[in-house]
Scaffold this active site. Structure first.
Site, PDB file in Angstrom:
ATOM      1  N   ASP A   1       7.460 102.789 -13.577  1.00  0.00           N
ATOM      2  CA  ASP A   1       6.133 103.426 -13.609  1.00  0.00           C
ATOM      3  C   ASP A   1       5.773 104.122 -12.306  1.00  0.00           C
ATOM      4  O   ASP A   1       4.699 104.722 -12.193  1.00  0.00           O
ATOM      5  CB  ASP A   1       5.011 102.430 -13.942  1.00  0.00           C
TER       6      ASP A   1
ATOM      7  N   ASP B   1       1.312  99.846 -10.380  1.00  0.00           N
ATOM      8  CA  ASP B   1       0.612  99.751 -11.667  1.00  0.00           C
ATOM      9  C   ASP B   1      -0.878 100.061 -11.536  1.00  0.00           C
ATOM     10  O   ASP B   1      -1.695  99.514 -12.276  1.00  0.00           O
ATOM     11  CB  ASP B   1       0.821  98.361 -12.280  1.00  0.00           C
TER      12      ASP B   1
ATOM     13  N   ASP C   1       3.546  90.828 -20.758  1.00  0.00           N
ATOM     14  CA  ASP C   1       3.136  92.076 -20.097  1.00  0.00           C
ATOM     15  C   ASP C   1       1.816  91.916 -19.358  1.00  0.00           C
ATOM     16  O   ASP C   1       1.439  92.774 -18.567  1.00  0.00           O
ATOM     17  CB  ASP C   1       2.962  93.190 -21.130  1.00  0.00           C
TER      18      ASP C   1
END
Length: 431
Positions: A160, A122, A382
């Site tokens: 991701d 991330d 999140d």
């Protein structure tokens, strides 16, 4: 994951029975896999964790005499969700994965596992973490695969991880390209380790329909070894509508074919594919509707037209399959009020007013979509979003500081259930 099954079955089952929501069902074997062991039969039943956050919340609500809240959480707890593995030593993750496989095996169901431990995860933002080196990660993912063993499992590989390569993290994040090369090598190692298990269906994560262009993500998927997997995953932890992701995923799948099995001139040129941002088949003359707009699906016919002209109709059996995370997309994407935020409103982050989408199933009715899955745990935050308000720590949409990424947020869980489309009912296909 520290309790044994006989102790953890009690919370969800007890709440459901007390509230009169369900009757016990009898376990039945999971449907057999194909000879290759990697395709999900339409009748696949996915594993329901009796020790989930929602199950514990249901018990808490019941103890607090909140019967409505307990009923809502019991319904949520009856549905299968993915289990995330985000760190630990190789020995620890092998043990944890093996335990999950045993628990699922007792119920004749198929677990969904998320491997989320890639280095520089991330871009070191909300969900920062991951292995400290490529070597550490490769040892970890091989142990992860060993924990699966010969059982049937679905693995969503590194959300991701491809859509947010180290080179995407900033202009100075990977000046030599060595970190991005390491990421690609890590994912190839993971693909080979996981696909080496006879019953594992691997889906390389490909972001979502509002992120990388079709050609860009297709090229990255090819580099990461998607040809050796069952396919790719879309919309993980996001709320974009299922039909948009299905449309986008079909383009990505066709682009993969185009660049590997299509016309000779296209070989290796996934970057030539039209997508959700641009199509050379459109007039692109500045007039309304004459260019592809990622936020206006009515313009996507220009990209359909490009694929018809350049790829034709590829053989269905040669197209790559995919899965879609429907855990929070029942009401589609969030659109903030115009002018409310001057910076990035972070529409992906704890978007307000969203709801659960299609229930988990391998019987999607869409040939290229192997399953709708709840990959993101419904009700987990999140991260601490601030809608890009300078110096702000409070999320203006909630008037408070959001819980840390991955933390259980009961109020959000309740909201997602209340806003579910279609309305959430109790899962009657429990083991």
């Amino acid at each position: 994951m520290t309790h044994h099954l006989p102790r953890t079955v009690l919370p969800a089952a007890a709440v459901a029975l007390v509230l009169g929501l369900a009757a016990p069902a009898t376990a039945s074997p999971a449907p057999p896999a194909t000879a290759a062991g990697h395709t999900l039969p339409a009748g696949t039943r996915f594993y329901v964790d009796p020790d989930s956050d929602a199950a514990h919340q249901a018990v808490t609500d019941l103890k607090n005499h909140d019967l409505a809240g307990a009923a809502t959480m019991a319904k949520l707890a009856s549905w299968p969700e993915a289990t995330w593995f985000t760190g630990g030593t190789p020995a620890e993750v092998r043990t944890q994965v093996a335990k999950l496989m045993r628990d699922a095996g007792r119920t004749g169901t198929v677990p969904t596992l998320v491997a989320y431990n890639i280095p520089l995860r991330d871009c070191s933002l909300y969900s920062a973490g991951g292995a400290q080196s490529d070597a550490e990660y490769q040892a970890w993912i091989k142990a992860f695969a060993q924990g699966i063993g010969n059982g049937k499992a679905v693995v969503v590989l590194e959300p991701d991880g491809l859509a947010n390569l180290p080179s995407d993290c900033g202009p100075a994040s990977d000046p030599t390209g060595v970190l991005t090369a390491g990421r690609i090598a890590d994912l190839n190692t993971a693909v080979d380790a996981l696909e080496g298990q006879p019953g594992t269906s691997v889906y390389l994560d490909a972001g979502n329909s509002h992120w990388k262009s079709v050609g860009d993500i297709a090229q990255r998927l090819l580099q990461a070894g998607v040809a050796r997997t069952q396919g790719f995953s879309l919309n993980v932890s996001n709320n974009l509508a299922t039909d948009l992701n299905t449309h986008y995923g079909t383009w990505v799948s066709t682009c993969l074919w185009f660049a590997t099995k299509g016309p000779a001139w296209a070989n290796g040129h996934a970057d030539s594919c039209a997508g959700q941002y641009y199509s050379s088949a459109a007039p692109n003359d500045g007039l309304p509707g004459n260019a592809v707009d990622p936020d206006d699906p009515s313009t996507w016919h220009w990209t359909d037209q490009w694929f018809q002209q350049n790829a034709g109709t590829p053989p269905t059996g040669q197209l790559t399959h995919f899965v879609v995370d429907t855990s929070r997309n029942g009401r589609g994407a969030w659109t903030p009020p115009q002018g409310k935020y001057s910076g990035d409103p972070q529409i992906w982050c704890n978007a307000p007013g969203r709801g659960i989408g299609a229930r988990p199933t391998a019987d999607t009715g869409v040939p290229l979509v192997d399953a709708y899955l709840w990959v993101k745990t419904v009700g987990q935050s999140d991260g601490q979003c601030n809608r890009s308000v300078p110096g702000g720590t409070i999320d203006p949409e909630y008037g408070a500081v959001d819980p840390a990424a991955g933390a259980w947020w009961p109020e959000q869980a309740q909201s997602l259930v209340q806003n579910a489309v279609p309305a959430l009912t109790f899962n009657l296909n429990l083991h």
